[in-house]
Design a protein around this motif. Sequence first.
Motif, PDB file in Angstrom:
ATOM      1  N   ILE A 135      18.207 -66.663-104.243  1.00 43.05           N
ATOM      2  CA  ILE A 135      18.123 -65.409-105.000  1.00 43.05           C
ATOM      3  C   ILE A 135      16.842 -64.695-104.567  1.00 43.05           C
ATOM      4  O   ILE A 135      15.738 -65.166-104.825  1.00 43.05           O
ATOM      5  CB  ILE A 135      18.167 -65.668-106.520  1.00 43.05           C
ATOM      6  N   TYR A 136      17.031 -63.591-103.846  1.00 41.87           N
ATOM      7  CA  TYR A 136      15.913 -62.805-103.314  1.00 41.87           C
ATOM      8  C   TYR A 136      15.880 -61.431-103.980  1.00 41.87           C
ATOM      9  O   TYR A 136      16.930 -60.864-104.273  1.00 41.87           O
ATOM     10  CB  TYR A 136      16.140 -62.521-101.828  1.00 41.87           C
ATOM     11  N   ARG A 137      14.655 -60.887-104.068  1.00 39.58           N
ATOM     12  CA  ARG A 137      14.524 -59.450-104.339  1.00 39.58           C
ATOM     13  C   ARG A 137      14.798 -58.722-103.025  1.00 39.58           C
ATOM     14  O   ARG A 137      14.415 -59.206-101.957  1.00 39.58           O
ATOM     15  CB  ARG A 137      13.088 -59.108-104.762  1.00 39.58           C
ATOM     16  N   HIS A 138      15.446 -57.581-103.097  1.00 38.01           N
ATOM     17  CA  HIS A 138      15.764 -56.823-101.896  1.00 38.01           C
ATOM     18  C   HIS A 138      15.391 -55.376-102.197  1.00 38.01           C
ATOM     19  O   HIS A 138      15.873 -54.810-103.168  1.00 38.01           O
ATOM     20  CB  HIS A 138      17.271 -56.973-101.629  1.00 38.01           C
ATOM     21  N   ARG A 139      14.489 -54.781-101.396  1.00 37.12           N
ATOM     22  CA  ARG A 139      13.941 -53.449-101.707  1.00 37.12           C
ATOM     23  C   ARG A 139      14.337 -52.479-100.613  1.00 37.12           C
ATOM     24  O   ARG A 139      14.001 -52.659 -99.432  1.00 37.12           O
ATOM     25  CB  ARG A 139      12.414 -53.592-101.829  1.00 37.12           C
ATOM     26  N   CYS A 140      15.053 -51.427-100.994  1.00 37.00           N
ATOM     27  CA  CYS A 140      15.449 -50.416-100.013  1.00 37.00           C
ATOM     28  C   CYS A 140      14.302 -49.428 -99.823  1.00 37.00           C
ATOM     29  O   CYS A 140      13.531 -49.172-100.748  1.00 37.00           O
ATOM     30  CB  CYS A 140      16.700 -49.695-100.499  1.00 37.00           C
ATOM     31  N   VAL A 141      14.193 -48.855 -98.634  1.00 40.64           N
ATOM     32  CA  VAL A 141      13.127 -47.885 -98.345  1.00 40.64           C
ATOM     33  C   VAL A 141      13.275 -46.646 -99.238  1.00 40.64           C
ATOM     34  O   VAL A 141      12.318 -45.931 -99.476  1.00 40.64           O
ATOM     35  CB  VAL A 141      13.134 -47.533 -96.832  1.00 40.64           C
ATOM     36  N   GLU A 142      14.481 -46.441 -99.763  1.00 43.25           N
ATOM     37  CA  GLU A 142      14.702 -45.287-100.649  1.00 43.25           C
ATOM     38  C   GLU A 142      14.256 -45.562-102.081  1.00 43.25           C
ATOM     39  O   GLU A 142      14.593 -44.800-102.988  1.00 43.25           O
ATOM     40  CB  GLU A 142      16.182 -44.898-100.648  1.00 43.25           C
ATOM     41  N   ALA A 143      13.501 -46.634-102.286  1.00 43.48           N
ATOM     42  CA  ALA A 143      12.861 -46.935-103.570  1.00 43.48           C
ATOM     43  C   ALA A 143      13.814 -47.402-104.681  1.00 43.48           C
ATOM     44  O   ALA A 143      13.552 -47.198-105.852  1.00 43.48           O
ATOM     45  CB  ALA A 143      11.980 -45.783-104.037  1.00 43.48           C
TER      46      ALA A 143
END
Length: 319
Positions: A135-143
């Motif tokens: 289970i990972y956090r996943h952060r898009c460049v679009e915030a």
Amino acid sequence: MDKRVPQLSYSEVTPKGVYTNRRNFLFGLAATGAAVSGWKSFSRWMSGPATGSVPAPLSGFTKWPDSTTEPITPEKDVTTYNNFYEFGTDKGDPSANAKNFRTTPWTVSIEGEVKKPLKLHMDDIMKLAPLEERIYRHRCVEAWSIVVPWIGYPFSNVIKLAEPTPKARYVAFESYYSMGQMPESVSAGIPFPYVEGLRMDEAMNPLALLCVGMYGETLPNQDGAPVRMVIPWKYGFKSAKSLVKIRFVKNEPPTTWSLATPNEYGFYANVNPHVDHPRWSQATERRLGNFFRRPTLMFNGYSDQVASMYTGMDLRKNF
Ligand code: MTE
């Protein structure tokens, strides 16, 4: 209310011709939007039942002990709010347009500066190393961000299998591309096939995941079936979907977003709340399904595992 101030309506202060033109323009804009979305739904409806691959249950994976304990984002959000420009640029396009995407048979070619060039079939990939649910956090460049139970194993297993030569300093990833299966790609405004890359030490980092599933099943098409990368300390665009080629190379390979807009997207793309995108802040993010924004963490909260790879590097220049 002050009686001396004349109470004017918007139509009185704006010449009639101007406001009627503006009203007509706004009406035209709304009508065009409605027509486009109506046409999209109509053509999807006309195309008949889906003919593509669908997720199948996965078993035999273990639970990775270092998973985040933050609440998992609802699967519905993760499978209907996507970036997969081959299938269209709106967030809802990939789930609607990838329904006919066929991912069997599937082969990934491993080539370049390696002792053992290989063609791996999906069956080989599934068996290459024990599957883990991470289970990972996943952060898009679009915030926006998500928390996902991915299934896969460290990409380092592929590196060990291919035995790179000492000349291999980077890994280049290439996604599948077919205009026939991905007609919406024509108006996406970026070059295809989608390409990405990592430095060798980044690719060897135990967090870099070769991903074959999520939420207990094989990957849905819109999330990068049948096999993709997940690199949790970097912006989402580094995690190429539907991989067909992995190439070990001497020099930093070209990457899709830095080819398309070099001043906005760099090769490293480490999540960094202190370096803003030229057009928006990266200090906070919206977790899908949550109302309030939250602060973005350096390296997306994975500093302990990855920061040492960047000691001495200016992360403002190497964004
Ligand atoms: N891979 C391919 N082939 N094409 C894409 O358009 N978009 C990237 C990345 N991988 C993309 C891609 C971007 S911008 C993001 S944020 C993530 O996929 C989104 O992954 P998700 O839709 O599973 O959340």
